[in-house]
Scaffold this motif. Structure first.
Motif, PDB file in Angstrom:
ATOM      1  N   MET A  38       0.030  -7.379   4.959  1.00  6.82           N
ATOM      2  CA  MET A  38       1.076  -7.849   4.050  1.00  6.82           C
ATOM      3  C   MET A  38       0.738  -7.441   2.620  1.00  6.82           C
ATOM      4  N   VAL A  39       1.765  -7.232   1.815  1.00  4.82           N
ATOM      5  CA  VAL A  39       1.576  -6.902   0.416  1.00  4.82           C
ATOM      6  C   VAL A  39       1.671  -8.192  -0.404  1.00  4.82           C
ATOM      7  N   ALA A  40       0.655  -8.422  -1.238  1.00  4.66           N
ATOM      8  CA  ALA A  40       0.656  -9.579  -2.129  1.00  4.66           C
ATOM      9  C   ALA A  40       1.189  -9.190  -3.507  1.00  4.66           C
ATOM     10  N   HIS A  41       0.940  -7.940  -3.904  1.00  2.46           N
ATOM     11  CA  HIS A  41       1.377  -7.495  -5.229  1.00  2.46           C
ATOM     12  C   HIS A  41       1.325  -5.975  -5.283  1.00  2.46           C
ATOM     13  N   LEU A  42       2.194  -5.408  -6.075  1.00  2.00           N
ATOM     14  CA  LEU A  42       2.188  -3.974  -6.363  1.00  2.00           C
ATOM     15  C   LEU A  42       2.156  -3.806  -7.875  1.00  2.00           C
ATOM     16  N   MET A  43       1.289  -2.922  -8.335  1.00  2.85           N
ATOM     17  CA  MET A  43       1.217  -2.646  -9.763  1.00  2.85           C
ATOM     18  C   MET A  43       1.407  -1.151  -9.969  1.00  2.85           C
ATOM     19  N   ASP A  44       2.299  -0.791 -10.851  1.00  6.37           N
ATOM     20  CA  ASP A  44       2.588   0.611 -11.129  1.00  6.37           C
ATOM     21  C   ASP A  44       1.386   1.273 -11.780  1.00  6.37           C
ATOM     22  N   VAL A  45       0.920   2.352 -11.179  1.00  2.00           N
ATOM     23  CA  VAL A  45      -0.177   3.127 -11.734  1.00  2.00           C
ATOM     24  C   VAL A  45       0.375   4.353 -12.442  1.00  2.00           C
ATOM     25  N   GLY A  46       1.639   4.623 -12.246  1.00  2.00           N
ATOM     26  CA  GLY A  46       2.274   5.739 -12.939  1.00  2.00           C
ATOM     27  C   GLY A  46       2.029   7.055 -12.254  1.00  2.00           C
ATOM     28  N   ASP A  47       1.525   7.987 -13.020  1.00  2.00           N
ATOM     29  CA  ASP A  47       1.358   9.345 -12.529  1.00  2.00           C
ATOM     30  C   ASP A  47      -0.002   9.591 -11.902  1.00  2.00           C
ATOM     31  N   GLY A  48      -0.666   8.523 -11.494  1.00  2.00           N
ATOM     32  CA  GLY A  48      -1.930   8.693 -10.800  1.00  2.00           C
ATOM     33  C   GLY A  48      -3.148   8.528 -11.674  1.00  2.00           C
ATOM     34  N   VAL A  49      -3.004   7.891 -12.834  1.00  2.00           N
ATOM     35  CA  VAL A  49      -4.129   7.625 -13.708  1.00  2.00           C
ATOM     36  C   VAL A  49      -4.349   6.117 -13.711  1.00  2.00           C
ATOM     37  N   ILE A  50      -5.599   5.707 -13.501  1.00  2.00           N
ATOM     38  CA  ILE A  50      -5.918   4.299 -13.334  1.00  2.00           C
ATOM     39  C   ILE A  50      -6.963   3.897 -14.369  1.00  2.00           C
ATOM     40  N   ALA A  51      -6.794   2.718 -14.959  1.00  2.00           N
ATOM     41  CA  ALA A  51      -7.785   2.206 -15.898  1.00  2.00           C
ATOM     42  C   ALA A  51      -9.116   2.024 -15.172  1.00  2.00           C
ATOM     43  N   VAL A  52     -10.204   2.315 -15.852  1.00  2.00           N
ATOM     44  CA  VAL A  52     -11.538   2.274 -15.260  1.00  2.00           C
ATOM     45  C   VAL A  52     -11.843   0.889 -14.681  1.00  2.00           C
ATOM     46  N   ASN A  53     -11.491  -0.179 -15.391  1.00  2.00           N
ATOM     47  CA  ASN A  53     -11.834  -1.514 -14.878  1.00  2.00           C
ATOM     48  C   ASN A  53     -11.119  -1.810 -13.566  1.00  2.00           C
ATOM     49  N   ILE A  54      -9.898  -1.352 -13.405  1.00  2.00           N
ATOM     50  CA  ILE A  54      -9.175  -1.545 -12.143  1.00  2.00           C
ATOM     51  C   ILE A  54      -9.786  -0.662 -11.062  1.00  2.00           C
ATOM     52  N   ALA A  55     -10.076   0.581 -11.413  1.00  2.00           N
ATOM     53  CA  ALA A  55     -10.667   1.517 -10.453  1.00  2.00           C
ATOM     54  C   ALA A  55     -12.016   1.011  -9.953  1.00  2.00           C
ATOM     55  N   LYS A  56     -12.814   0.426 -10.834  1.00  2.00           N
ATOM     56  CA  LYS A  56     -14.103  -0.119 -10.417  1.00  2.00           C
ATOM     57  C   LYS A  56     -13.910  -1.257  -9.417  1.00  2.00           C
ATOM     58  N   GLY A  57     -12.865  -2.053  -9.615  1.00  2.00           N
ATOM     59  CA  GLY A  57     -12.561  -3.116  -8.652  1.00  2.00           C
ATOM     60  C   GLY A  57     -12.193  -2.562  -7.290  1.00  2.00           C
ATOM     61  N   VAL A  58     -11.473  -1.454  -7.271  1.00  2.00           N
ATOM     62  CA  VAL A  58     -11.098  -0.815  -6.008  1.00  2.00           C
ATOM     63  C   VAL A  58     -12.344  -0.292  -5.293  1.00  2.00           C
ATOM     64  N   VAL A  59     -13.265   0.314  -6.038  1.00  2.00           N
ATOM     65  CA  VAL A  59     -14.501   0.827  -5.445  1.00  2.00           C
ATOM     66  C   VAL A  59     -15.360  -0.336  -4.945  1.00  2.00           C
ATOM     67  N   LEU A  60     -15.399  -1.423  -5.698  1.00  2.00           N
ATOM     68  CA  LEU A  60     -16.154  -2.604  -5.259  1.00  2.00           C
ATOM     69  C   LEU A  60     -15.579  -3.151  -3.956  1.00  2.00           C
ATOM     70  N   ASP A  61     -14.258  -3.183  -3.836  1.00  2.00           N
ATOM     71  CA  ASP A  61     -13.625  -3.605  -2.574  1.00  2.00           C
ATOM     72  C   ASP A  61     -14.019  -2.664  -1.440  1.00  2.00           C
ATOM     73  N   ALA A  62     -14.017  -1.357  -1.722  1.00  2.00           N
ATOM     74  CA  ALA A  62     -14.382  -0.380  -0.685  1.00  2.00           C
ATOM     75  C   ALA A  62     -15.834  -0.558  -0.253  1.00  2.00           C
ATOM     76  N   ALA A  63     -16.667  -1.069  -1.165  1.00  2.00           N
ATOM     77  CA  ALA A  63     -18.085  -1.303  -0.865  1.00  2.00           C
ATOM     78  C   ALA A  63     -18.304  -2.690  -0.271  1.00  2.00           C
ATOM     79  N   ALA A  64     -17.227  -3.334   0.140  1.00  2.00           N
ATOM     80  CA  ALA A  64     -17.286  -4.677   0.740  1.00  2.00           C
ATOM     81  C   ALA A  64     -18.001  -5.669  -0.169  1.00  2.00           C
ATOM     82  N   GLY A  65     -17.778  -5.523  -1.490  1.00  2.00           N
ATOM     83  CA  GLY A  65     -18.342  -6.464  -2.439  1.00  2.00           C
ATOM     84  C   GLY A  65     -19.770  -6.194  -2.857  1.00  2.00           C
ATOM     85  N   ASN A  66     -20.379  -5.126  -2.344  1.00  2.00           N
ATOM     86  CA  ASN A  66     -21.756  -4.804  -2.670  1.00  2.00           C
ATOM     87  C   ASN A  66     -21.771  -4.034  -3.999  1.00  2.00           C
TER      88      ASN A  66
END
Length: 186
Positions: A126-154
């Motif tokens: 299920m989708v809880a939220h969608l945030m527009d990233v635009g043309d494929g450029v992401i703020a570093v703090n958001i991107a780091k959160g995505v990588v942290l999720d991919a690392a299962a919180g490690n």
């Protein structure tokens, strides 16, 4: 007792007209109850967002499932195609999410996804939220959160993947750069 809700409700009601104290008091009480209910919903929504998996994807299309009346979002990620659902179209939240998804079709989005149990042994993405990233450029703090999720919180593994991909500590990264860091986690 949380008097901040009463204070906010009194401010929303405006000044009490002379001689109408009883009616004004009922209005303040109703507004305070409404604010309490809104706060409870916000708490539930933010808890869901905090627990959600986050990833960047290209939103290809939005359809309505005939069987469930849920929005069905088709997302293209670096791993392939993923389908994710909204709440039912007839609910306020479902309708708002479907409208938001339609407005973001053809764009890069940051997806907040959770799994909703359906029956005893099945879950639905299920989708809880969608945030527009635009043309494929992401703020570093958001991107780091995505990588942290991919690392299962490690945090150590996430940091190592970030550094290995040569990503900056400030500014923005492209979705391709983010995918390079996420690739460390298969």
């Amino acid at each position: 007792m949380d008097y901040t809700l009463v204070t906010a409700a009194a401010q929303a009601a405006g000044p009490c007209p002379p001689g109408e104290e009883a009616a004004w008091g009922r209005r303040v009480q109703g507004l305070a109850v409404d604010l309490h209910m809104i706060a409870a919903q916000v708490a539930q929504d933010t808890t869901r967002l905090d627990a959600a998996a986050k990833f960047v994807a290209f939103l290809e299309k939005v359809e309505i499932e005939d069987s469930s009346r849920r929005g069905l979002l088709t997302l293209r990620t670096s791993d392939g195609v993923e389908e994710i659902r909204t709440e039912q179209q007839e609910t306020d939240r479902g309708r708002r999410m479907i409208e938001r998804a339609h407005s973001l079709t053809g764009r890069w989005v940051l997806v907040y996804r959770y799994n909703e149990p359906v029956g005893r042994q099945k879950t639905v993405r299920m989708v809880a939220h969608l945030m527009d990233v635009g043309d494929g450029v992401i703020a570093v703090n958001i991107a780091k959160g995505v990588v942290l999720d991919a690392a299962a919180g490690n945090a150590a593994r996430a940091k190592a993947a970030w550094e290995s991909a040569g990503l900056p500590d400030v500014g923005t990264v492209t979705t391709d750069q983010l995918d390079k860091a996420r690739a460390a986690f298969g």
